[in-house]
Design a protein around this motif. Structure first.
Motif, PDB file in Angstrom:
ATOM      1  N   VAL A   1      39.606 -27.576   0.583  1.00  0.00           N
ATOM      2  CA  VAL A   1      40.969 -28.045   0.317  1.00  0.00           C
ATOM      3  C   VAL A   1      41.216 -28.105  -1.185  1.00  0.00           C
ATOM      4  CG1 VAL A   1      42.518 -30.035   0.502  1.00  0.00           C
ATOM      5  CG2 VAL A   1      41.191 -29.296   2.491  1.00  0.00           C
ATOM      6  N   VAL A   2      40.227 -28.600  -1.921  1.00  0.00           N
ATOM      7  CA  VAL A   2      40.332 -28.644  -3.381  1.00  0.00           C
ATOM      8  C   VAL A   2      40.576 -27.244  -3.938  1.00  0.00           C
ATOM      9  CG1 VAL A   2      39.096 -29.132  -5.528  1.00  0.00           C
ATOM     10  CG2 VAL A   2      38.897 -30.701  -3.605  1.00  0.00           C
ATOM     11  N   GLN A   3      39.857 -26.260  -3.385  1.00  0.00           N
ATOM     12  CA  GLN A   3      40.006 -24.879  -3.860  1.00  0.00           C
ATOM     13  C   GLN A   3      41.414 -24.359  -3.615  1.00  0.00           C
ATOM     14  OE1 GLN A   3      37.380 -23.153  -5.474  1.00  0.00           O
ATOM     15  NE2 GLN A   3      39.100 -21.856  -6.072  1.00  0.00           N
ATOM     16  N   LYS A   4      41.982 -24.673  -2.447  1.00  0.00           N
ATOM     17  CA  LYS A   4      43.347 -24.223  -2.155  1.00  0.00           C
ATOM     18  C   LYS A   4      44.347 -24.845  -3.127  1.00  0.00           C
ATOM     19  CE  LYS A   4      43.136 -22.958   2.736  1.00  0.00           C
ATOM     20  NZ  LYS A   4      43.763 -23.150   4.072  1.00  0.00           N
ATOM     21  N   LEU A   5      44.191 -26.131  -3.374  1.00  0.00           N
ATOM     22  CA  LEU A   5      45.088 -26.800  -4.321  1.00  0.00           C
ATOM     23  C   LEU A   5      44.901 -26.239  -5.726  1.00  0.00           C
ATOM     24  CD1 LEU A   5      44.681 -30.456  -3.019  1.00  0.00           C
ATOM     25  CD2 LEU A   5      46.804 -29.122  -2.977  1.00  0.00           C
ATOM     26  N   HIS A   6      43.653 -26.068  -6.114  1.00  0.00           N
ATOM     27  CA  HIS A   6      43.355 -25.505  -7.432  1.00  0.00           C
ATOM     28  C   HIS A   6      44.030 -24.154  -7.612  1.00  0.00           C
ATOM     29  CE1 HIS A   6      41.042 -22.592  -9.817  1.00  0.00           C
ATOM     30  NE2 HIS A   6      40.879 -23.585 -10.684  1.00  0.00           N
ATOM     31  N   ASP A   7      43.860 -23.268  -6.632  1.00  0.00           N
ATOM     32  CA  ASP A   7      44.389 -21.913  -6.747  1.00  0.00           C
ATOM     33  C   ASP A   7      45.920 -21.914  -6.830  1.00  0.00           C
ATOM     34  OD1 ASP A   7      41.775 -21.107  -6.585  1.00  0.00           O
ATOM     35  OD2 ASP A   7      41.904 -20.324  -4.538  1.00  0.00           O
TER      36      ASP A   7
END
Length: 326
Positions: A266-272
């Motif tokens: 989830v962090v990766q999706k938000l980051h991207d």
């Protein structure tokens, strides 16, 4: 029957152990399935608020769900992120802008959060362009005039900031300490209140980010100094703190984070999504308008930077004699 019962019980027990991991994976795959809240710890209408609203809009389009900005002002920018850390689920649906004040206040007073334990870092985005402004009809034509007045009138020079413990407050106290003078700090809840107080003659100066820019450009305020490494081409006559002999560069870096324990996927999706949003034309336009430099860091680098900031702020607080008493 007994064997079938035992097998069924074992299967149910195994499913019980697996369920959280499976559900977490499914949740990350489907994320986001509803609107995301971005807590903004500064007032609506301020430069940093407007810029984050544009970034939230751009990121929301990429994520397929709206990102709704929720202004929670107070605690010199710490109340909103602290409330997120205390109450929000680590599911990615609540995130916050993270001012550097979060790393400083725990060294000054008891706080309801631990910046090194209670947050999940997503990405670092930018910093501020700070400066000190006075009214156009002020007696202070230069920052040297301010220092000379403060030296002759200890404690009588008053300045506004967005709150006690903010980088503006700490920066002004660092300046006063280096100059051997005493200023009087008048804290407000955000930039607009400070500008209004200066316009109304309730304070002599305002130390803030470039929300004051339209008032400077309109000739209502005079910019006395800027806190960046180099002069800003928009206001080439405003000297830096380094040029004035204070040896300071202050830009109060910030980024986005969520509550502790967030799923890395989830962090990766938000980051991207938010990294891509930094390139959105409206976001780029507002970054230029309010002089926010692009200072992107990925999740891992931001986590390291957070620890660095926490350690550095301890030293600043100790130097100014603002450390909390045990």
């Amino acid at each position: 029957m007994r064997r079938r019962s035992l097998l069924a019980s074992s299967g149910a027990l195994a499913a019980g152990f697996l369920a959280p991991a499976v559900l977490q994976a499914q949740g990350a795959k489907d994320f986001p399935s509803k609107p995301i809240t971005l807590i903004m710890p500064w007032p609506a209408g301020s430069g940093v608020d407007l810029w984050h609203r544009a970034m939230a809009d751009a990121a929301g389009k990429l994520l397929g769900q709206p990102v709704v900005v929720d202004n929670r002002v107070g605690g010199s920018g710490t109340s909103g992120p602290a409330s997120m850390a205390a109450a929000a689920k680590p599911d990615g649906y609540t995130i916050a802008q993270m001012p550097v004040t979060l790393f400083r206040l725990p060294h000054m007073q008891k706080t309801p959060y631990d910046p090194m334990k209670d947050f999940t870092w997503i990405l670092h985005t930018s910093g501020y362009t700070f400066g000190v402004v006075v009214r156009a009809d002020s007696q202070f034509k230069s920052f040297k005039d301010v220092i000379e007045f403060a030296r002759a009138n200890p404690g009588k020079f008053t300045y506004a900031t967005p709150g006690a413990g903010t980088s503006l407050h700490i920066g002004m106290e660092q300046i006063a300490q280096k100059a051997g003078v005493k200023f009087t700090h008048v804290p407000f809840k955000g930039g607009p209140e400070g500008w209004a107080a200066l316009e109304g003659g309730h304070v002599m100066a305002d130390a803030d980010a470039t929300g004051w820019a339209p008032l400077v450009d309109a000739g209502k305020f005079r910019l006395l100094c800027i806190w960046t490494e180099k002069r800003n081409p928009r206001w080439p006559d405003a000297p830096t703190l380094n040029e004035l002999g204070f040896g300071l560069i202050l830009d109060s870096p910030f980024g986005l984070a969520g509550p502790k324990g967030m799923d890395p996927a989830v962090v990766q999706k938000l980051h991207d999504a938010f990294k891509a949003a930094l390139e959105d034309p409206k976001v780029v336009e507002l970054m230029a308008k309010y002089d926010y430099p692009k200072r992107y860091m990925n999740t891992a680098d931001y986590a390291k930077f957070a620890q660095q900031q926490f350690d550095e702020q301890r030293g600043v607080v100790d130097q100014l004699g603002l450390a909390k008493k045990n």
